[in-house]
Each structure stands twice: as structure tokens, then as C-alpha cells.
Design an enzyme around this catalytic site. Structure first.
Site, PDB file in Angstrom:
ATOM      1  N   GLU A   1      46.425  33.772  37.845  1.00 55.00           N
ATOM      2  CA  GLU A   1      45.448  33.233  37.023  1.00 55.00           C
ATOM      3  C   GLU A   1      44.779  34.175  35.701  1.00 55.00           C
ATOM      4  O   GLU A   1      43.568  34.456  35.751  1.00 55.00           O
ATOM      5  CB  GLU A   1      44.142  33.012  37.982  1.00 55.00           C
ATOM      6  CG  GLU A   1      44.635  32.150  39.266  1.00 55.00           C
ATOM      7  CD  GLU A   1      43.520  31.389  39.921  1.00 55.00           C
ATOM      8  OE1 GLU A   1      42.407  31.836  39.628  1.00 55.00           O
ATOM      9  OE2 GLU A   1      43.584  30.658  40.831  1.00 55.00           O
TER      10      GLU A   1
ATOM     11  N   GLU B   1      48.457  28.697  45.466  1.00 57.29           N
ATOM     12  CA  GLU B   1      47.234  28.582  46.323  1.00 57.29           C
ATOM     13  C   GLU B   1      46.552  27.438  46.094  1.00 57.29           C
ATOM     14  O   GLU B   1      46.686  26.439  45.254  1.00 57.29           O
ATOM     15  CB  GLU B   1      46.174  29.576  45.379  1.00 57.29           C
ATOM     16  CG  GLU B   1      46.385  31.081  45.318  1.00 57.29           C
ATOM     17  CD  GLU B   1      45.074  31.710  44.809  1.00 57.29           C
ATOM     18  OE1 GLU B   1      44.235  31.121  44.750  1.00 57.29           O
ATOM     19  OE2 GLU B   1      45.439  32.741  44.353  1.00 57.29           O
TER      20      GLU B   1
HETATM   21  C1  FCB Z   1      41.421  31.654  43.138  1.00 54.21           C
HETATM   22  C2  FCB Z   1      41.826  33.255  43.126  1.00 54.21           C
HETATM   23  C3  FCB Z   1      41.794  33.346  44.511  1.00 54.21           C
HETATM   24  C4  FCB Z   1      40.694  33.116  45.526  1.00 54.21           C
HETATM   25  C5  FCB Z   1      40.545  31.666  45.126  1.00 54.21           C
HETATM   26  C6  FCB Z   1      39.433  30.871  45.822  1.00 54.21           C
HETATM   27  O1  FCB Z   1      40.860  31.569  41.787  1.00 54.21           O
HETATM   28  O2  FCB Z   1      43.302  33.437  42.601  1.00 54.21           O
HETATM   29  O3  FCB Z   1      41.691  35.065  44.417  1.00 54.21           O
HETATM   30  O4  FCB Z   1      39.477  33.815  45.074  1.00 54.21           O
HETATM   31  O5  FCB Z   1      40.259  31.276  43.744  1.00 54.21           O
END
Ligand code: FCB
Length: 480
Positions: free
Chosen positions: A175, A380
Site C-alpha cells: 500500500e 488483504e
Molecule cells: C491496511 C494495512 C494493514 C492493516 C489494514 C486494516 O491498510 O495494510 O496493515 O492496517 O489496513
């Protein structure tokens, strides 16, 4: 199988062999041991120790104490049946001052982690940068400084040489949107600076770090079938009124195309440069940089939690800026401050993020259409809720429901032709949620921050069943 219901609560949908079911964490969020075995300070140590920066003044000093509980946590992963584990490597453990000498004790920790995963038949997916920049590099200018990208390549080469015989997949950056725009634009994340120009320079130098880092990795990694990737958090945009095309285009340019453009096409789009012309002339993009950045990758990592609804501020209604992140004074949207992020329809998670599984399907299909040859992986997805341990159990039905709906969305995208290679649930463990400290629990395993005891939540058991059967189990509200 139940035929497609509009709310995505399907079950009995099968995933193919080879699709990697795993879970994700990040070094600063779980490891603790912040000053042990030669680890140097990172920007998140400095930031979290600065009064007022995190909720309750929480820090990652101890976090989940994963550093000292490695073997038990590996056993836990095995009990859940994880097929892959996405973790990040703390740069300040490998190169405590950000450059120069490698710290063998730092390397040794990740080497044990990788060996422990392989011994349990779990594929290691290693992210090189999940936001813990060595503080000395920030002192030298941080990501707005070009040199940081070259230091990243040195670090990539060092860790690639040490673990490159065993790691299944490498991810350069997690990210970079957050690193650049929250770290240097809004100031909500470390290092907490607030300059639109610096945020855009950081965007470019993160992109450059990705390209240089990939080349450095490829030059030293010896595992012939190792895979290479980057992970981006896409903004899935919805119109806030009938006149929202420009607002959507602007945020798409800043949030999404500022990374996919150089990484996957070798260009910054003209509209991005025009939208930001009052903020910077982009002279930090030097001849040859785009070729360095535009390197082949084997899959693109996709992080997805919710959608964003935008419109152009009409100057009459009170301006709304809620974009799902803590407001720390600056703007994460340099040159597009006239865009409003407006409240979206619920239901919401404990982060206040709207639950919208259709956004995941739409995102995966859209990426597939834009980059038809590129495999994708959900690196994620998950949800925070206010969980309680009752009699040794955590009945987190809403998280099961969230995951069921998002796995259904991913399955639908695959039915529509998307080459999706796996899904890493965020997160294995409750952990330090950045500026929110320990107040937001994302784990499929509960962590008691007093005793550090781990308790598998019902969602963890549900996920273990999904992995075992390779088929989405019923959720709490599905027909059984
Ligand atoms: C993302 C991050 C991770 C976590 C999630 C909820 O932006 O990569 O580290 O904080 O959100």
C-alpha cells in the site's frame, strides 16, 4: 449450492486446487521486541512515541510479542490449516541504520520464520516494506528523497540473498498509497508530515523503489519459481451525486493510477500531472525512471476493505472529508482538495468502513479488464469488530458474515474470468492498528494484550473449515 443471492451470502462455492488460502500480518503490528537483537528505530517507533499521534499513546513496543512467540504462532497457523502466510520483514532489523551493514540477528529471525513455515508446509509470502522505514532514512529526507529508493534496493538485495532460496513470493511494497499520502500528505501515519508536494515526491520514489527493488531481488534470488509482486490498496469509487465524474476521475488518478500507471504501463497519466500541477512540476521524475519502475511482475496484490463515495464540493453544503482515515491536519489528496468523501450506506465495521462485497467483485473484474494478462491475489481483506472473549470463545458472527460475503465476491469474480491466485485474510492476529493503536481488532485469532494469550475466534474456525473443504461454509445467517 444456493444460486446467486444479491447479498453475497452464498456457500458451497468451491475454490480450485492451487488457490492459496492464507492470512496476513505486518512486522510492526505484531512483532514487538522493538529494540532487541540489534533492531534500529523505525518511523513508527518515533511516531507512536510522540504524544497525540496514536489512540491512547499505544506503541508497537510489545505488540503481540510475536518475535518471542514465533514457534507457537507457527503452530497456530498450522492448526488453522493455512496454506500461505503473508508477513512483512522489518527493514530496521535487517539494516538498523537503513543502509550499510546487515544485522545477522535480524536476518536470522526471518530465516527461522521461513524455515518454520516450510516445515509446516505453509508458503512464505514476504513483503519487504510494510511502512517501517528506518528512522535514519527519514532523518535524511524519507520517501520524498530520491536516495531512499536506492537504499531500498540495497536492502532488497541483502534480504533477497539471504532468503531467496526459500521464499515462495516476494512483494516489494504494501500500500504505497498509505506510505505517501498518509505519511507525508495528511500526516495520519508516520512520519506525520503534511506537504502535498512531499506526498507526490514520495509516490514517485516509492514507485522507483518498487522497480529497483524488483531488479535487485531478481539478481540474487535463487529459487527458480519464486514469484514477484506489489500490493496496492485500490479506491473503489462510487458517485456521490449526478455530477461526480470529475471527482471520481481525480481520486482514481491519485489513488490508483499513480501506482498502476508507472508499475504496469510505464507512465504517469496526463490527467494526474495536470490535476497536481499547482502542487508540483514532477521534476523529481528523471529520464529513465519509468523504465526502471516498469518491471514484469507475476501477480498483483489487491487489498480491499470497502468503497468510497465522492463528489465535487458545491460550496454550499458543509464540506465532508471523511475518507475512512483519521484526520491529522493535512490532506491526503494534493491538488484535489475540492473532492468530498461522503458518508456511505451501512452496515459498517468497527472502523466505520462500509461493508460492500460487491466492490471487491467489481474491483477484481475491473483490474482483470485493465490488465488481462496479470494474475491477481487478494493480499488483504478482513474486518474489525469489538470482540469479546466469553468462556474461552469469541463468537464473532459479523466477521464470519463479512468473510463469507467477500469470499463469495472473489468466487464470483473468478467465475467471470478473473485469474485469482489466492486470498490472505487480514489478519491472523489482533494487532497494533497504526494510529488506532490496539482499539481495533482485525484478527481471526484474539490476542489478550495483558497476557498475550491467543484464542482462535469463531471466524478462525470457520476459515479453517473453508481451507479444509476448499468450499465456502455456511455463515451465521445462511440457510444451513
Ligand atoms: C491496511 C494495512 C494493514 C492493516 C489494514 C486494516 O491498510 O495494510 O496493515 O492496517 O489496513
Amino acid at each position: 449450492m444456493i444460486s446467486g443471492t444479491p447479498d453475497y451470502r452464498d456457500h458451497g462455492l468451491d475454490f480450485p486446487e492451487g488457490f492459496l488460502f492464507g492470512s496476513a500480518t505486518a512486522s510492526y503490528q505484531i512483532e514487538g521486541a522493538y529494540d532487541e537483537d540489534g533492531r534500529g528505530p523505525s518511523i513508527w517507533d518515533t511516531f507512536s512515541h510522540t504524544p497525540g499521534r496514536t489512540v491512547n499513546g499505544d506503541t508497537g513496543d510489545v505488540a503481540d510479542d510475536h518475535y518471542h512467540r514465533l514457534d507457537a504462532d507457527l503452530d497456530l497457523m498450522k492448526r488453522l490449516g493455512l496454506e500461505s502466510y503473508r508477513f512483512s520483514i522489518a527493514w530496521p532489523r535487517i539494516m538498523p541504520s537503513g543502509s550499510g551493514a546487515v544485522n545477522p540477528r535480524g536476518v536470522e529471525f526471518y530465516s527461522r520464520l521461513v524455515d518454520g513455515l516450510l516445515a509446516r508446509d505453509i508458503r512464505p509470502i514476504a513483503t519487504l516494506y510494510h511502512w517501517d522505514l528506518p528512522q535514519p532514512l527519514e532523518d535524511a529526507g524519507g520517501w520524498p528523497a530520491r536516495d531512499t529508493a536506492f537504499r531500498f534496493a540495497d536492502y532488497a538485495e541483502a534480504i533477497g540473498a539471504a532468503l531467496g532460496d526459500r521464499v515462495h513470493a516476494w512483494t516489494t511494497l504494501n500500500e504505497p498509497w498509505c506510505s505517501a499520502y498518509l505519511g507525508y500528505g495528511s500526516g495520519a501515519h508516520a512520519p506525520g508530515r503534511t506537504s502535498g508536494r512531499d506526498a507526490l515526491a514520495a509516490v514517485h520514489h516509492l514507485n522507483l523503489a518498487h522497480g529497483l527493488g524488483l531488479q535487485a531481488l531478481r539478481s540474487v534470488v535463487s529459487k527458480p519459481d519464486a514469484q514477484y509482486s506489489a500490493t496496492l490498496n485500490f479506491h473503489v469509487l462510487r458517485p456521490g451525486d449526478d455530477n461526480a465524474d470529475d471527482a471520481m476521475r481525480r481520486i482514481d488518478a491519485l489513488a490508483n493510477r499513480a501506482f498502476t500507471g508507472p508499475m504496469l504501463r510505464g507512465e504517469y497519466s496526463t490527467d494526474l500531472l495536470e490535476d497536481t500541477a499547482d502542487v508540483t512540476d514532477w521534476q523529481f521524475v528523471r529520464p529513465g525512471d519509468l523504465e526502471q519502475i516498469h518491471q514484469p511482475i507475476d501477480f498483483l496484490g489487491v487489498n480491499y476493505y470497502s468503497t468510497a463515495t465522492v463528489r465535487t464540493w458545491n460550496g454550499r453544503s458543509p464540506r465532508q472529508t471523511a475518507d475512512g482515515h483519521k484526520d491529522a491536519g493535512g490532506t491526503p489528496w494534493p491538488g484535489s482538495e475540492m473532492v468530498e468523501f461522503i458518508e456511505q450506506e451501512g452496515p459498517y465495521t468497527a472502523m466505520g468502513w462500509n461493508i460492500a462485497p460487491d466492490g471487491l467483485e467489481e474491483l477484481l473484474v475491473s483490474l482483470h479488464e485493465q490488465f488481462p494478462e496479470l494474475p491477481l491475489m487478494v493480499t488483504e481483506n478482513g474486518a474489525a469488530f469489538d470482540d469479546q472473549v466469553v468462556d474461552g470463545a469469541v463468537h464473532d458472527e459479523r466477521r464470519i458474515d463479512y468473510l463469507q460475503r467477500h469470499f463469495t465476491a472473489a468466487h464470483r469474480a473468478m467465475q467471470r474470468g478473473v485469474d485469482l491466485r489466492g486470498y490472505q485474510v487480514w489478519s491472523l492476529l489482533d494487532n497494533f492498528e497504526w494510529a488506532y493503536g490496539y482499539t481495533k481488532r482485525f484478527g481471526i485469532v484474539h490476542v489478550d494484550y495483558e497476557t498475550l494469550q491467543r484464542t482462535v475466534k469463531d471466524s478462525g474456525h470457520w476459515y479453517a473449515e473453508l481451507i479444509r473443504s476448499r468450499s465456502i461454509p455456511p455463515g451465521p445467517r445462511s440457510a444451513r
